[in-house]
Motif scaffolding. Sequence first.
Motif, mmCIF file in Angstrom:
data_model
loop_
_atom_site.group_PDB
_atom_site.id
_atom_site.type_symbol
_atom_site.label_atom_id
_atom_site.label_comp_id
_atom_site.label_asym_id
_atom_site.label_seq_id
_atom_site.Cartn_x
_atom_site.Cartn_y
_atom_site.Cartn_z
ATOM 1 N N LEU A 18 0.883 -1.229 -0.024
ATOM 2 C CA LEU A 18 0.112 0.016 -0.236
ATOM 3 C C LEU A 18 0.991 1.245 -0.027
ATOM 4 O O LEU A 18 2.054 1.363 0.832
ATOM 5 C CB LEU A 18 -0.873 0.039 1.132
ATOM 6 C CG LEU A 18 -1.938 -1.136 1.474
ATOM 7 C CD1 LEU A 18 -2.766 -1.033 2.547
ATOM 8 C CD2 LEU A 18 -2.784 -1.101 0.152
ATOM 9 N N THR A 19 0.530 2.131 -0.816
ATOM 10 C CA THR A 19 1.498 3.309 -0.989
ATOM 11 C C THR A 19 1.184 4.531 -0.135
ATOM 12 O O THR A 19 1.774 5.647 -0.174
ATOM 13 C CB THR A 19 1.685 3.575 -2.616
ATOM 14 O OG1 THR A 19 0.432 3.954 -3.088
ATOM 15 C CG2 THR A 19 2.343 2.478 -3.198
ATOM 16 N N SER A 20 -0.307 4.624 0.278
ATOM 17 C CA SER A 20 -0.497 5.991 0.977
ATOM 18 C C SER A 20 -1.754 5.471 1.976
ATOM 19 O O SER A 20 -2.224 4.456 2.087
ATOM 20 C CB SER A 20 -1.266 6.918 -0.106
ATOM 21 O OG SER A 20 -2.208 6.285 -0.382
ATOM 22 N N ARG A 23 -4.744 4.937 0.458
ATOM 23 C CA ARG A 23 -5.190 3.785 0.064
ATOM 24 C C ARG A 23 -5.415 2.566 1.085
ATOM 25 O O ARG A 23 -6.181 1.738 0.783
ATOM 26 C CB ARG A 23 -3.953 3.293 -0.815
ATOM 27 C CG ARG A 23 -3.990 1.895 -1.623
ATOM 28 C CD ARG A 23 -5.017 1.762 -2.587
ATOM 29 N NE ARG A 23 -5.366 0.625 -3.007
ATOM 30 C CZ ARG A 23 -6.534 -0.027 -2.777
ATOM 31 N NH1 ARG A 23 -7.374 0.352 -2.024
ATOM 32 N NH2 ARG A 23 -6.684 -1.601 -2.949
ATOM 33 N N LEU A 24 -4.779 2.684 2.296
ATOM 34 C CA LEU A 24 -5.117 2.049 3.413
ATOM 35 C C LEU A 24 -6.436 2.077 3.682
ATOM 36 O O LEU A 24 -7.081 0.943 3.940
ATOM 37 C CB LEU A 24 -4.084 2.356 4.519
ATOM 38 C CG LEU A 24 -4.207 1.776 5.806
ATOM 39 C CD1 LEU A 24 -4.253 0.258 5.724
ATOM 40 C CD2 LEU A 24 -3.460 2.347 6.963
ATOM 41 N N PHE A 25 -6.957 3.277 3.741
ATOM 42 C CA PHE A 25 -8.404 3.251 4.057
ATOM 43 C C PHE A 25 -9.307 2.883 3.053
ATOM 44 O O PHE A 25 -10.395 2.364 3.517
ATOM 45 C CB PHE A 25 -8.456 4.890 4.294
ATOM 46 C CG PHE A 25 -8.043 5.546 5.553
ATOM 47 C CD1 PHE A 25 -7.634 4.939 6.608
ATOM 48 C CD2 PHE A 25 -8.208 6.960 5.724
ATOM 49 C CE1 PHE A 25 -7.192 5.443 7.759
ATOM 50 C CE2 PHE A 25 -7.793 7.605 6.963
ATOM 51 C CZ PHE A 25 -6.996 6.749 7.811
ATOM 52 N N ALA A 43 -17.196 4.071 4.821
ATOM 53 C CA ALA A 43 -16.274 3.603 5.548
ATOM 54 C C ALA A 43 -15.132 4.551 5.366
ATOM 55 O O ALA A 43 -14.526 5.136 6.417
ATOM 56 C CB ALA A 43 -15.991 2.263 5.577
ATOM 57 N N VAL A 44 -14.602 4.599 4.130
ATOM 58 C CA VAL A 44 -13.424 5.567 4.015
ATOM 59 C C VAL A 44 -13.614 6.995 4.301
ATOM 60 O O VAL A 44 -12.868 7.557 4.752
ATOM 61 C CB VAL A 44 -13.148 5.325 2.225
ATOM 62 C CG1 VAL A 44 -11.959 6.433 1.991
ATOM 63 C CG2 VAL A 44 -12.860 3.803 1.931
ATOM 64 N N LEU A 98 0.734 -2.488 11.731
ATOM 65 C CA LEU A 98 -0.257 -3.181 12.128
ATOM 66 C C LEU A 98 -1.282 -2.073 12.399
ATOM 67 O O LEU A 98 -1.188 -1.276 12.870
ATOM 68 C CB LEU A 98 0.137 -3.768 13.600
ATOM 69 C CG LEU A 98 1.180 -4.743 13.713
ATOM 70 C CD1 LEU A 98 1.523 -4.983 15.092
ATOM 71 C CD2 LEU A 98 1.008 -6.149 12.824
ATOM 72 N N VAL A 99 -2.468 -2.383 11.693
ATOM 73 C CA VAL A 99 -3.757 -1.674 11.628
ATOM 74 C C VAL A 99 -4.956 -2.194 12.307
ATOM 75 O O VAL A 99 -5.177 -3.287 11.640
ATOM 76 C CB VAL A 99 -3.886 -1.117 10.126
ATOM 77 C CG1 VAL A 99 -5.157 -0.047 10.270
ATOM 78 C CG2 VAL A 99 -2.614 -0.548 9.699
#
Length: 154
Positions: A18-20, A23-25, A43-44, A98-99
Motif C-alpha cells: 500500500l502506498t498511502s 489507499r490503506l483506508f 467507511a473510507v 499493524l492496523v
Amino acid sequence: MELSSILEPGAVRVVGDLTSKKRLFQELGEVAASIYGIEASDAVDALQDRESLGPTGVGHGIALPHARLEGLDRIIGVFLRLERALDFDSVDRQPVDLVFALFAPKDSGVEHLKALALVSRTMRDAGVCAKLRANGDPATLYAVLTEARTTQAA
C-alpha cells in the motif's frame, strides 16, 4: 466485551504494497464492505473525516483508525498486517505495519470507547505485536488477537 465479538475471522488480512494512508483506508473500507456489508465509500469517508481531527497512529508501528457510521447495529473491526510498513503520521513518526480499524454506530457512545480501549490494550502488548508481526496467516493472526484478551483477563 471480547475482540471476537467485534472482529470476524474474514476481516483479518495480510496486505502487500500500500502506498498511502488513503489507499490503506480504501482497503479497510473494502474489507469492511465484503465482510460486514457496509458501504465501502461511507467507511473510507468516515475514516478520513476522523483522521482529519488528528492522526490515529499511536506509535510502535500501530494505527487504530476508527469512525462512527450511520446504519451499523454493532461495533465491527478490521485488522490488517502490512507486509511493508507505511508512513501514517504517527505520534512517534514511525511507519505503521499493524492496523486495527473500528467502525461504530453513530450513537454508540461509551461502547465505542470501551471497544477502542480493548483494542488499544491488546495492541499495546509487545508479545501480541511480536506474534502478529511473525505470522502471515490470517487465521493465526485472528487467533492471536482473540486469545490475547481472554488469557490476560483470566
